[in-house]
Design an enzyme around this catalytic site. Structure first.
Site, mmCIF file in Angstrom:
data_model
loop_
_atom_site.group_PDB
_atom_site.id
_atom_site.type_symbol
_atom_site.label_atom_id
_atom_site.label_comp_id
_atom_site.label_asym_id
_atom_site.label_seq_id
_atom_site.Cartn_x
_atom_site.Cartn_y
_atom_site.Cartn_z
ATOM 1 N N ASN A 1 22.415 21.488 0.437
ATOM 2 C CA ASN A 1 23.818 21.248 0.776
ATOM 3 C C ASN A 1 24.395 20.091 -0.035
ATOM 4 O OD1 ASN A 1 22.604 18.982 2.020
ATOM 5 N ND2 ASN A 1 24.149 18.951 3.646
ATOM 6 N N LYS B 1 24.711 27.634 -0.487
ATOM 7 C CA LYS B 1 23.589 26.695 -0.370
ATOM 8 C C LYS B 1 22.344 27.170 -1.112
ATOM 9 C CE LYS B 1 24.888 24.467 3.977
ATOM 10 N NZ LYS B 1 24.452 24.073 5.330
#
Length: 280
Positions: free
Chosen positions: A96, A75
């Site tokens: 994300n 991420k």
């Protein structure tokens, strides 16, 4: 008309990136959405990807890839890789979601949509009047949770964590006018739990072993969904409090991704049904 045995011509793709990735249920959600809308030329898959591998995998993706969902440990790499970053992803500090644009790749964070949606199902209309929250954990999952709580109007947050991360989280919370404090697991957890109107646990169940009874005195969103229920939510339910699991967060964060990838409204009921069926 296509012959019923013909394989659809896949012209559009998306995938979830992470490591390990075989457990991810994102393909269930997205592919159920494609099926519900008759999008036979779309396909969503899993790709094993570490943080170090993300630039090569995304940068080398064919033009048929419209976007990527990103889970740990990639991420932070997704945020760094992107050519464009949404305000909320920048504030949260991770991404994300990567969406192909005319100029490259845009990073977003829909985890906060997942938190907001789950809190809405947990508290309903009471969310608007909620001001005091307890967040368990101070890591990567806690950041979108804290951002979402601040956006929902929470003004007072206690963060229970093994280390004090005030300096890291102050830029996330102070601009929203949130008063927050850190407390260790050796503090008065019972008092903190009873003072909260809602609790968000962002840690594995093992991290709160032995503390479940002290922490279970308010409605709880536990980001874990497998195995479910968690010992923490069992304790909260025994105390008469509502609980909601991470599968609800997972579904709500996927809706926005689906819409950014495809440009179409997510068929939420069909996606949610498919996810819940897979968990049963």
């Amino acid at each position: 008309m296509s012959h019923p045995l013909e394989i659809p011509d896949i012209r559009h793709r998306a995938a979830v990136l992470g490591s390990p990735i075989t457990h991810s249920r994102s393909p269930i959600l997205h592919n159920a959405g494609y099926e519900a809308l008759g999008m036979d030329d779309w396909e969503y898959s899993r790709i094993e990807c570490t943080a170090e591998q993300l630039p090569e995998i995304v940068g080398g993706a064919g033009a048929e890839f419209a976007g990527f969902s990103v889970t740990m440990p990639a991420k932070f790499a997704a945020l760094e890789f992107a050519d464009e970053v949404t305000d909320r992803a920048r504030q949260i500090g991770s991404a994300n979601t990567l969406v192909r644009t005319a100029g490259g790749w845009r990073a977003d964070n829909t985890d906060c949509d997942g938190i907001t949606g789950a809190l809405g199902e947990l508290l309903g209309d009471r969310l608007a009047g909620t001001r005091h929250a307890l967040v368990i954990g101070g890591g990567g999952t806690a950041r979108p949770a804290l951002w979402a709580l601040a956006q929902a109007g929470i003004t007072d947050i206690t963060v229970i964590n093994r280390s004090d991360r005030s300096a890291e989280l102050a830029p996330l919370l102070e601009p929203a006018g949130v008063e927050f404090r850190f407390a260790g697991f050796d503090s008065d957890l019972l008092a903190a739990s009873r003072a909260a109107e809602v609790i968000v646990s962002t840690v594995p169940s093992a991290a709160v072993v032995g503390h479940e009874q002290a922490l279970a005195h308010a409605p709880i969103l536990d980001v874990i969904y497998e195995p479910w229920p968690t010992p923490l939510t069992v304790a909260a339910a025994a105390n008469g409090h509502l609980t909601v699991g991470g599968h609800v967060m997972l579904a709500h964060q996927a809706y926005g991704q689906f819409e950014q990838f495809t440009g179409r409204s997510a068929p939420r009921e069909a996606m949610r049904r498919a996810l819940e069926a897979s968990l049963r």
